[in-house]
Design an enzyme around this catalytic site. Structure first.
Site, short mmCIF file in Angstrom:
data_model
loop_
_atom_site.label_atom_id
_atom_site.label_comp_id
_atom_site.label_asym_id
_atom_site.label_seq_id
_atom_site.Cartn_x
_atom_site.Cartn_y
_atom_site.Cartn_z
N ARG A 185 19.90 56.30 28.05
CA ARG A 185 21.24 56.52 28.63
C ARG A 185 22.16 55.35 28.27
O ARG A 185 23.34 55.52 28.01
CB ARG A 185 21.16 56.71 30.15
CG ARG A 185 22.53 56.93 30.79
CD ARG A 185 22.49 57.70 32.11
NE ARG A 185 21.45 57.26 33.01
CZ ARG A 185 21.50 56.13 33.75
NH1 ARG A 185 22.55 55.36 33.69
NH2 ARG A 185 20.49 55.81 34.54
N TYR A 237 45.15 69.79 26.78
CA TYR A 237 44.05 70.75 26.95
C TYR A 237 43.83 71.02 28.45
O TYR A 237 43.93 70.11 29.28
CB TYR A 237 42.80 70.17 26.29
CG TYR A 237 41.55 70.94 26.58
CD1 TYR A 237 41.43 72.28 26.23
CD2 TYR A 237 40.47 70.34 27.22
CE1 TYR A 237 40.28 72.99 26.50
CE2 TYR A 237 39.31 71.04 27.49
CZ TYR A 237 39.23 72.37 27.13
OH TYR A 237 38.09 73.07 27.41
N ASP A 282 44.50 61.60 22.15
CA ASP A 282 43.46 62.59 21.84
C ASP A 282 43.76 63.11 20.44
O ASP A 282 44.75 63.81 20.22
CB ASP A 282 43.51 63.72 22.88
CG ASP A 282 42.42 64.76 22.64
OD1 ASP A 282 41.99 64.93 21.48
OD2 ASP A 282 42.01 65.43 23.61
N LYS A 311 34.75 69.74 17.72
CA LYS A 311 35.66 70.46 16.82
C LYS A 311 35.44 69.99 15.37
O LYS A 311 34.37 70.13 14.84
CB LYS A 311 37.09 70.25 17.31
CG LYS A 311 37.27 70.48 18.84
CD LYS A 311 36.96 71.88 19.23
CE LYS A 311 37.07 72.27 20.70
NZ LYS A 311 37.02 71.32 21.76
C1 LIG Z 1 42.40 68.65 22.47
C2 LIG Z 1 41.11 68.75 23.22
N1 LIG Z 1 40.63 67.68 23.86
C3 LIG Z 1 39.48 67.72 24.56
C4 LIG Z 1 38.75 68.87 24.65
C5 LIG Z 1 37.45 68.88 25.44
O1 LIG Z 1 36.38 68.76 24.57
P1 LIG Z 1 34.89 69.32 24.88
O2 LIG Z 1 34.99 70.81 24.93
O3 LIG Z 1 34.11 68.81 23.71
O4 LIG Z 1 34.48 68.72 26.17
C6 LIG Z 1 39.19 70.03 23.99
C7 LIG Z 1 38.41 71.28 24.07
O5 LIG Z 1 38.80 72.30 23.60
C8 LIG Z 1 40.41 69.96 23.25
O6 LIG Z 1 40.90 71.04 22.62
#
Ligand SMILES: Cc1ncc(COP(=O)(O)O)c(C=O)c1O
Length: 404
Positions: free
Chosen positions: A62, A115, A186, A211
């Site tokens: 961890r 998101y 992000d 992604k």
């Molecule tokens: C721009 C963005 N940030 C964060 C996330 C969250 O990521 P995760 O699904 O890997 O937890 C997403 C998920 O679609 C996203 O599109």
């Protein structure tokens, strides 16, 4: 090639070699999967030294794991940061940043279009812990400046935004925020070689690795990249202790494999998205196409200066209010159901093209009022261009539009 002579190396060279030294046990070239929860000590003294940090080494997965560490070193090199911590999901990474760096009484400026789950954490959860939150359109630098208060500690945003594809001038936000306010970006929608927020002045970059970075649709993971000090805190508090949202060794192995082809994949995703965006602009029943790489986009200049001229692999579009008697929403449903190549699925950055309806899918947990405030209409559709041949993706759209 070792870490030292990667200095000055190009993007693809770093993506392939960074973090990857041949394995010390048998010389394996691929990073071994250290699938273990704990690590044995040679002696009590050895264990004590590893716990108190006077000796390097792993104690418990961890807190740290060699496969995950190889991924972290590669990601730090790819984003150009001092260090990186990998997490078990993008949300694990994002929550760990927020829960580590913010405290009661602090104020956060958050992009007004983020998101759905990020929106819930920042706008619904943080206020429960006494943190003030102001949503702002960060593409508008005057609005960011006007929202700053004496207790502002962080500006958090996505660029391009999900799903409206607005682009924020990262260097501009840092200029407005100044030294004492952390700028957190992000970068999921525009990973290197497209956009490198740290080089633009941001303090921290987060990604949903799920992604483009992993890129093969078979892993959920996240990363945070930044200064060694910030990452040490986020690793020790947010990831290891508070969320415990660590990235598993097998997932780290798959991501390391995916990252080695990131440059080629991302360029192809962007080229395919541009081709589809241009095609959609020519379809009479399409009301608007949101894609920053289009010459008609207000963000076209920023794509050249901040996004390496590449844009992104994602676009959104909206159908006309009345398509042969169908509302935009009904026509959109019919269009998606008629597609044969693109899959109806959330997520993005997979080899296969994916299409989804934000109001009922990725942003369904955002209230209709906030969705309206964000500009996410019921007729909006988001498309993630895959790696297929652009002509085949477009031919699929053509046959689906013909059914309306
Ligand atoms: C721009 C963005 N940030 C964060 C996330 C969250 O990521 P995760 O699904 O890997 O937890 C997403 C998920 O679609 C996203 O599109």
């Amino acid at each position: 090639m070792n870490e030292t002579n990667l200095e000055g190396a190009g993007f693809m060279t770093r993506a392939i070699h960074a973090g990857q030294e041949p394995d010390q046990a048998f010389g394996a070239l691929a990073v071994p999967i250290y699938q273990t929860s704990t690590f044995c000590f040679d002696s009590v003294e050895d264990g004590m030294a590893k716990f108190d940090g006077t000796k390097d080494g792993y104690v418990y997965s961890r807190g740290g794991n060699p496969t995950r560490r190889a991924l972290e070193l590669k990601m730090a090199a790819i984003e150009g940061g001092e260090d990186c911590v990998a997490a078990g999901s993008g949300m694990g990474a994002i929550s760990s940043v927020l829960l580590t760096l913010l405290a009661a009484g602090d104020h956060v400026i958050v992009g007004d279009c983020v998101y759905g789950c990020t929106n819930v954490v920042i706008r619904d959860v943080l206020p429960k812990f006494g943190i003030e939150v102001t949503p702002v359109d960060t593409a508008d630098l005057d609005a960011v400046a006007a929202a700053i208060r004496p207790n502002t500690k962080m500006v958090y945003f996505e660029t391009p935004t999900n799903p409206l594809m607005k682009v924020t001038d990262i260097a501009g936000v840092k200029r407005v925020a100044g030294e004492n306010i952390r700028v957190v970006v992000d970068n999921t929608f525009a990973p290197p070689p497209v956009q490198r927020p740290l080089a633009c002045g941001a303090d921290i970059v987060v990604h949903s690795v799920t992604k483009y970075l992993n890129g093969h649709g078979d892993v959920i993971a996240g990363v945070v990249v930044g200064t060694a000090d910030d990452i040490a805190q986020i690793r020790n508090i947010g990831v290891t202790k508070v969320s415990g949202a660590i990235c598993a060794p097998f997932d780290a192995f798959l991501i390391i494999r995916g990252l080695q082809t990131l440059g080629m994949r991302v360029e192809r995703h962007c080229a395919n998205a541009l081709a589809v965006a241009r095609y959609l602009e020519s379809v009479p029943c399409v009301k608007r196409v949101l894609y920053p790489g289009l010459e008609s986009s207000p963000y076209h200049e920023l794509v050249k200066t901040q996004m390496n001229g590449l844009g992104t692999g994602i676009l959104s579009f909206e159908l006309a209010d009345n398509v042969n008697g169908l509302s935009g929403f009904e026509a959109g449903k019919k269009l998606l159901n008629a597609l044969r190549l693109s899959h109806i699925a959330v997520s993005l950055g997979d080899p296969a093209s994916l299409i989804q309806h934000p109001a009922s899918m990725t942003h369904h947990n955002v209230s209709p009022e906030v969705r309206a405030e964000m500009g996410i209409t019921d007729g909006l559709i988001r498309f993630s261009a895959g790696l297929e041949d652009a002509e085949d993706i477009i031919a699929d759209f053509k046959q689906a539009f013909a059914t309306l």
